[in-house]
Motif scaffolding. Structure first.
Motif, short mmCIF file in Angstrom:
data_model
loop_
_atom_site.label_atom_id
_atom_site.label_comp_id
_atom_site.label_asym_id
_atom_site.label_seq_id
_atom_site.Cartn_x
_atom_site.Cartn_y
_atom_site.Cartn_z
N SER A 112 0.82 -1.23 0.00
CA SER A 112 0.00 0.00 0.00
C SER A 112 0.85 1.27 0.00
CB SER A 112 -0.94 0.02 1.21
OG SER A 112 -1.78 -1.11 1.22
N PRO A 113 1.79 1.42 -0.96
CA PRO A 113 2.60 2.64 -0.99
C PRO A 113 1.75 3.86 -1.27
CG PRO A 113 2.84 1.42 -3.04
CD PRO A 113 2.05 0.54 -2.12
N LEU A 114 2.12 4.99 -0.68
CA LEU A 114 1.35 6.22 -0.86
C LEU A 114 1.56 6.80 -2.25
CD1 LEU A 114 1.98 7.94 2.60
CD2 LEU A 114 0.04 6.52 1.90
N ARG A 115 0.52 7.41 -2.81
CA ARG A 115 0.63 8.00 -4.14
C ARG A 115 1.69 9.10 -4.17
NH1 ARG A 115 -4.79 9.91 -6.81
NH2 ARG A 115 -4.95 11.00 -4.81
N ALA A 116 1.80 9.87 -3.09
CA ALA A 116 2.78 10.95 -3.05
C ALA A 116 4.20 10.42 -3.23
CB ALA A 116 2.67 11.72 -1.73
N LEU A 117 4.42 9.19 -2.84
CA LEU A 117 5.75 8.60 -2.97
C LEU A 117 6.14 8.47 -4.44
CD1 LEU A 117 8.22 7.24 -1.79
CD2 LEU A 117 6.91 5.13 -1.57
N ALA A 118 5.20 8.02 -5.26
CA ALA A 118 5.47 7.88 -6.69
C ALA A 118 5.63 9.23 -7.38
CB ALA A 118 4.35 7.09 -7.35
N GLN A 119 5.15 10.30 -6.73
CA GLN A 119 5.25 11.63 -7.31
C GLN A 119 6.44 12.42 -6.78
OE1 GLN A 119 1.35 13.00 -6.14
NE2 GLN A 119 0.37 12.20 -7.98
N LYS A 131 17.89 -2.56 -8.14
CA LYS A 131 18.31 -3.84 -8.67
C LYS A 131 17.53 -5.01 -8.08
CE LYS A 131 23.10 -2.26 -9.33
NZ LYS A 131 24.52 -2.51 -8.96
N ALA A 132 17.00 -4.85 -6.89
CA ALA A 132 16.35 -5.95 -6.20
C ALA A 132 15.02 -6.32 -6.86
CB ALA A 132 16.09 -5.58 -4.74
N PRO A 133 14.72 -7.60 -6.99
CA PRO A 133 13.37 -8.00 -7.40
C PRO A 133 12.35 -7.36 -6.46
CG PRO A 133 14.83 -9.90 -7.38
CD PRO A 133 15.59 -8.76 -6.74
N THR A 134 11.29 -6.80 -7.04
CA THR A 134 10.35 -5.99 -6.27
C THR A 134 8.93 -6.51 -6.42
OG1 THR A 134 11.76 -4.04 -6.59
CG2 THR A 134 9.47 -3.64 -5.95
N LEU A 135 8.21 -6.50 -5.30
CA LEU A 135 6.80 -6.89 -5.29
C LEU A 135 6.01 -5.76 -4.63
CD1 LEU A 135 4.56 -9.05 -5.72
CD2 LEU A 135 5.08 -9.87 -3.40
N VAL A 136 4.95 -5.30 -5.30
CA VAL A 136 4.07 -4.26 -4.77
C VAL A 136 2.69 -4.86 -4.55
CG1 VAL A 136 3.11 -1.96 -5.10
CG2 VAL A 136 5.36 -2.51 -6.05
N LEU A 137 2.16 -4.74 -3.32
CA LEU A 137 0.82 -5.24 -3.01
C LEU A 137 -0.12 -4.06 -2.80
CD1 LEU A 137 3.03 -7.29 -1.52
CD2 LEU A 137 0.93 -8.43 -0.84
N ALA A 149 0.25 4.48 -7.58
CA ALA A 149 1.67 4.37 -7.22
C ALA A 149 2.21 3.01 -7.65
CB ALA A 149 1.84 4.55 -5.71
N GLY A 150 1.43 1.97 -7.43
CA GLY A 150 1.87 0.63 -7.82
C GLY A 150 2.12 0.52 -9.31
N GLU A 155 6.02 0.12 -13.84
CA GLU A 155 6.53 0.61 -15.12
C GLU A 155 8.01 1.01 -15.05
OE1 GLU A 155 4.01 3.86 -16.05
OE2 GLU A 155 2.25 2.62 -16.47
N LYS A 156 8.45 1.53 -13.89
CA LYS A 156 9.77 2.16 -13.84
C LYS A 156 10.84 1.38 -13.08
CE LYS A 156 7.96 6.78 -14.59
NZ LYS A 156 8.03 8.22 -14.24
N ILE A 157 10.44 0.45 -12.23
CA ILE A 157 11.43 -0.40 -11.56
C ILE A 157 11.70 -1.59 -12.47
CG2 ILE A 157 11.90 -1.85 -9.55
CD1 ILE A 157 10.16 0.04 -7.91
N PRO A 158 12.96 -1.87 -12.81
CA PRO A 158 13.26 -2.89 -13.81
C PRO A 158 12.63 -4.25 -13.57
CG PRO A 158 15.21 -1.60 -13.32
CD PRO A 158 14.16 -1.16 -12.34
N THR A 159 12.66 -4.74 -12.32
CA THR A 159 12.11 -6.06 -12.02
C THR A 159 11.04 -5.90 -10.95
OG1 THR A 159 14.30 -6.99 -12.46
CG2 THR A 159 12.69 -8.44 -11.44
N CYS A 160 9.87 -5.44 -11.37
CA CYS A 160 8.80 -5.14 -10.42
C CYS A 160 7.51 -5.81 -10.84
CB CYS A 160 8.59 -3.62 -10.34
SG CYS A 160 7.30 -3.13 -9.16
N HIS A 161 6.81 -6.36 -9.85
CA HIS A 161 5.55 -7.05 -10.10
C HIS A 161 4.49 -6.47 -9.18
CE1 HIS A 161 7.73 -10.03 -12.49
NE2 HIS A 161 8.65 -9.89 -11.57
N LEU A 162 3.31 -6.24 -9.74
CA LEU A 162 2.20 -5.63 -9.00
C LEU A 162 1.16 -6.70 -8.70
CD1 LEU A 162 0.62 -3.18 -7.92
CD2 LEU A 162 -0.21 -2.81 -10.26
#
Length: 205
Positions: A112-119, A131-137, A149-150, A155-162
């Motif tokens: 649950s990252p905050l929208r302001a964080l992505a901005q 570089k780390a494999p990333t998971l966003v819930l 934000a997710g 879109e922008k983190i190379p190895t990211c899954h939503l």
């Protein structure tokens, strides 16, 4: 957390109390603070991992300074490399840790990252450095902007899954405990081996 050990780290001139439980590969959790339930999940993760929940003040100075100075403090208590989980506003520190100390961070999980964080322009400009494999819930009932934000992170983190958690709001851990715990535990253990839908990078439990 039950049977937790406590201590204090010194980082960027700030005392950082922490609770620790379990053994195994270290997992650092930056919680959201009051109003967000994550203790139960932290305790559950501690059955397979060494889990440290950091009680970080709202103001820590520059995220880069905090992230870089936290590393030697963690090394002092025997934590050299680790995975990191950031919940809601705690996602800011988790992201900074993965950006500025990439050699130490094995997995990055944002809940649950905050929208302001992505901005945040400074952080957004460095998302491609992670570089780390990333998971966003994100909960499908979350109206706080976490879904936007997710999508930005995916879109922008190379190895990211939503991962979209159905029937959950912003407090995913409280709304859908097992649906939150299960993918986090599997991702910590397997990394990208846990991901099924590689083409879309969207996972729906």
């Amino acid at each position: 957390m039950s049977s937790a050990r406590t201590g204090v780290l010194e980082c960027n001139g700030l005392p950082i109390p922490y609770s620790e439980s379990g053994e195994g590969q270290p997992v650092i959790i930056f919680p959201a603070g009051e109003g967000m339930l994550f203790d139960d999940l932290a305790a559950a993760l501690a059955t397979h991992h060494r889990v440290l929940v950091l009680d970080v003040p709202a103001s820590t100075g520059k995220p880069q300074d905090f992230a870089e100075k936290l590393v030697p403090e963690l090394a002092r208590i025997g934590v050299g490399s680790f995975s990191v989980i950031g919940v809601s506003r705690g996602a800011t520190l988790a992201l900074a840790q993965a950006m500025y100390t990439p050699e130490q961070v094995q997995r990055l999980i944002l809940v649950s990252p905050l929208r302001a964080l992505a901005q945040n322009q400074e952080l957004e400009s460095r998302l491609s450095d992670i570089k780390a494999p990333t998971l966003v819930l994100v909960g499908t009932l979350d109206r706080s902007g976490s879904r936007e934000a997710g999508r930005t992170f995916r879109e922008k983190i190379p190895t990211c899954h939503l991962l979209l958690v159905y029937e959950a709001g912003h407090a995913i851990a409280a709304d859908r405990h097992d649906a939150c715990l299960s993918p986090i535990g599997e991702f910590l253990e397997q990394g990208e081996g846990f991901i099924v839908f590689h083409d879309s990078q969207m996972i729906r439990p």
